[in-house]
Design an enzyme around this catalytic site. Structure first.
Site, short mmCIF file in Angstrom:
data_model
loop_
_atom_site.label_atom_id
_atom_site.label_comp_id
_atom_site.label_asym_id
_atom_site.label_seq_id
_atom_site.Cartn_x
_atom_site.Cartn_y
_atom_site.Cartn_z
CE1 TYR A 77 -3.60 2.54 0.67
CE2 TYR A 77 -2.22 3.29 2.48
CZ TYR A 77 -3.28 3.48 1.64
OH TYR A 77 -4.04 4.61 1.76
CG ASP B 272 -2.32 -4.42 5.04
OD1 ASP B 272 -3.52 -4.75 5.02
OD2 ASP B 272 -1.93 -3.25 4.85
CE LYS C 264 -8.92 1.55 2.29
NZ LYS C 264 -7.53 1.13 2.26
C1 LIG Z 1 -6.26 1.62 2.66
C2 LIG Z 1 -5.17 0.71 3.04
C3 LIG Z 1 -4.28 1.02 4.09
C4 LIG Z 1 -4.34 2.32 4.83
O1 LIG Z 1 -5.50 2.44 5.58
P1 LIG Z 1 -6.18 3.85 5.96
O2 LIG Z 1 -7.40 3.41 6.70
O3 LIG Z 1 -6.43 4.60 4.71
O4 LIG Z 1 -5.20 4.56 6.84
C5 LIG Z 1 -3.32 0.07 4.41
N1 LIG Z 1 -3.21 -1.09 3.74
C6 LIG Z 1 -4.03 -1.41 2.72
C7 LIG Z 1 -3.85 -2.70 2.01
C8 LIG Z 1 -5.04 -0.53 2.33
O5 LIG Z 1 -5.85 -0.84 1.30
#
Ligand SMILES: *Cc1c(COP(=O)(O)O)cnc(C)c1O
Length: 407
Positions: A124, A198, A223
């Protein structure tokens, strides 16, 4: 329903996990909009501070609405798994203001000045940037290798004893590259390195990294977990409960990246439908991928469910379903990409992902406009690449919209 520990199905945990009946017996845990909490007596205050009695103290440290979100996500990540003692796996989660706040706590709670993070290219953007632009100022370095190449991972771990944490993102943005959590975690363990995954793109419904003995899972709850695009949030889930209660809690509290009751409430309610949403997201994505794959205006489709994706087999091993994210390349390059985006009527042109409705973005003209073209091409972000988070609309409507926008 009170907090009970009887075995429950995944869907039931989505609905009830972590719920504690409060004194007014509200059906849903309310938004506890309170920055501080009263004590009955000086003695009670002291007992709560010493950790001998359970109780909330101060909003940055904890809040009942936030606790419900934390416990529910911990239960979902642990669902059906066993710990080293053969008992059901217990995990602890700490909710943060954003995915980036959660990732910051995971990094700063485990890596000190003079030590390094081992990670890969396809991360990311924010994670890549914190590693490149923030952590070096605090003396924390990074070693970046191709996680597809296990022997180079081994070489890196053998060569540098200052590596303390391995950070894995799989599937990754926007090419859906996957890496082998089991093999990478095993290599890290041989070297005494902590592993953080992640799991944002997959969610615990599709992938449970704790199966492979990893130490932490982080999410951007913004998300799929929230699922409705109503709040930014992030979470760190850990299996070393003592460490979560000490070093990680300290890092979280003192860096101050805490969430808030309103965002936690939105997250808790989004989680109630996680499994049914994911089923529809996934079923729609399969049909959309097939449509794109067969369309003459499309040069290439990156979807883990298609046999021609380089990580198709790996994703089948570690994920229950290839998920709802895909990207595709139009034959006409950057202009065709922009024209296509402008003609969409149902699919929305927006960054982010995992909301109920379909979101489409064109990295070359937006998120990666500032990135050097050569560099962007190296990451697989070609001029015509379109990223799509497939929503839960009537799938024919999504497909018809794509069709008319490509004509
Ligand atoms: C969006 C995202 C992040 C960051 O998250 P935020 O809530 O925008 O701070 C980290 N890792 C992945 C894979 C993401 O899609």
């Amino acid at each position: 329903m009170t907090d009970n520990n009887t075995p429950q199905g995944f869907d039931t945990i989505c609905l009830h996990g972590g719920h504690v009946t409060e004194s007014n017996r509200a059906h849903l845990t309310p938004i506890y909009a309170s920055s501080t909490y009263e004590f009955d007596s000086a003695e009670q205050a002291a007992a709560i501070f010493r950790g001998e009695e359970k109780g909330y103290i101060y909003g940055r440290w904890g809040n009942p609405t936030i606790s419900e979100a934390e416990e529910r996500i911990a239960m979902l990540e642990a669902y059906g798994l066993q710990g080293a003692d053969g008992e059901p796996l217990k995990l602890k989660a700490i909710l943060h203001a954003s995915g980036m706040a959660a990732i910051s706590t995971a990094f700063l709670g485990n890596v000190k000045a003079g030590e390094k993070i081992l990670t890969h290219q396809s991360l990311y953007g924010g994670t890549h940037e914190i590693i490149e632009k923030i952590l070096p100022d605090f003396g924390i370095g990074a070693v970046i290798v191709d996680f597809h190449n296990l022997s180079s991972v081994m070489t890196a771990l053998d060569a540098d004893k200052t590596i303390k944490l391995m950070h894995i993102e799989t599937p990754a943005n926007p090419t859906l590259q996957c890496v082998d959590i089991q093999a990478l975690s095993a290599l890290a363990k041989q070297h005494g390195v902590v592993v953080c995954v992640d799991n944002t793109f997959a969610t615990p419904y599709l992938q449970q990294p704790f199966v492979y003995d990893v130490d932490y899972v982080v999410h951007s709850t913004t998300k799929f977990l929230n699922g409705h695009g109503t709040a930014i949030g992030g979470i760190v889930v850990g299996k070393d409960i003592d460490r979560m209660n000490t070093a990680m809690t300290k890092t979280h509290r003192l860096l101050g990246g805490n969430s808030n009751a309103f965002d936690a409430f939105l997250l808790v309610n989004g989680l109630r439908t996680l499994s049914v949403r994911m089923d529809r997201h996934c079923a729609n994505a399969e049909k959309v991928a097939k449509f794109l794959h067969d369309h003459p205006a499309v040069a290439q489709v990156n979807y883990l469910g298609l046999a021609d994706h380089p990580d198709h087999a790996l994703s089948q091993k570690q994920m229950k379903h290839p998920g709802a994210m895909l990207s595709f390349e139009l034959k006409g390059g950057i202009e065709a990409g922009a024209r296509f985006m402008n003609k969409l009527k149902i699919c929305l042109n927006a960054v982010s992902l995992g909301t109920c409705d379909t979101l489409i973005s064109h990295p070359a003209s937006t998120t990666h406009k500032g990135v050097d073209r050569e560099q962007r091409l190296k990451f697989g972000i070609t001029d015509g690449l379109i990223r799509m988070s497939v929503g839960i609309e009537t799938v024919e409507d999504i497909i018809n919209d794509l069709e008319q926008a490509m004509s």
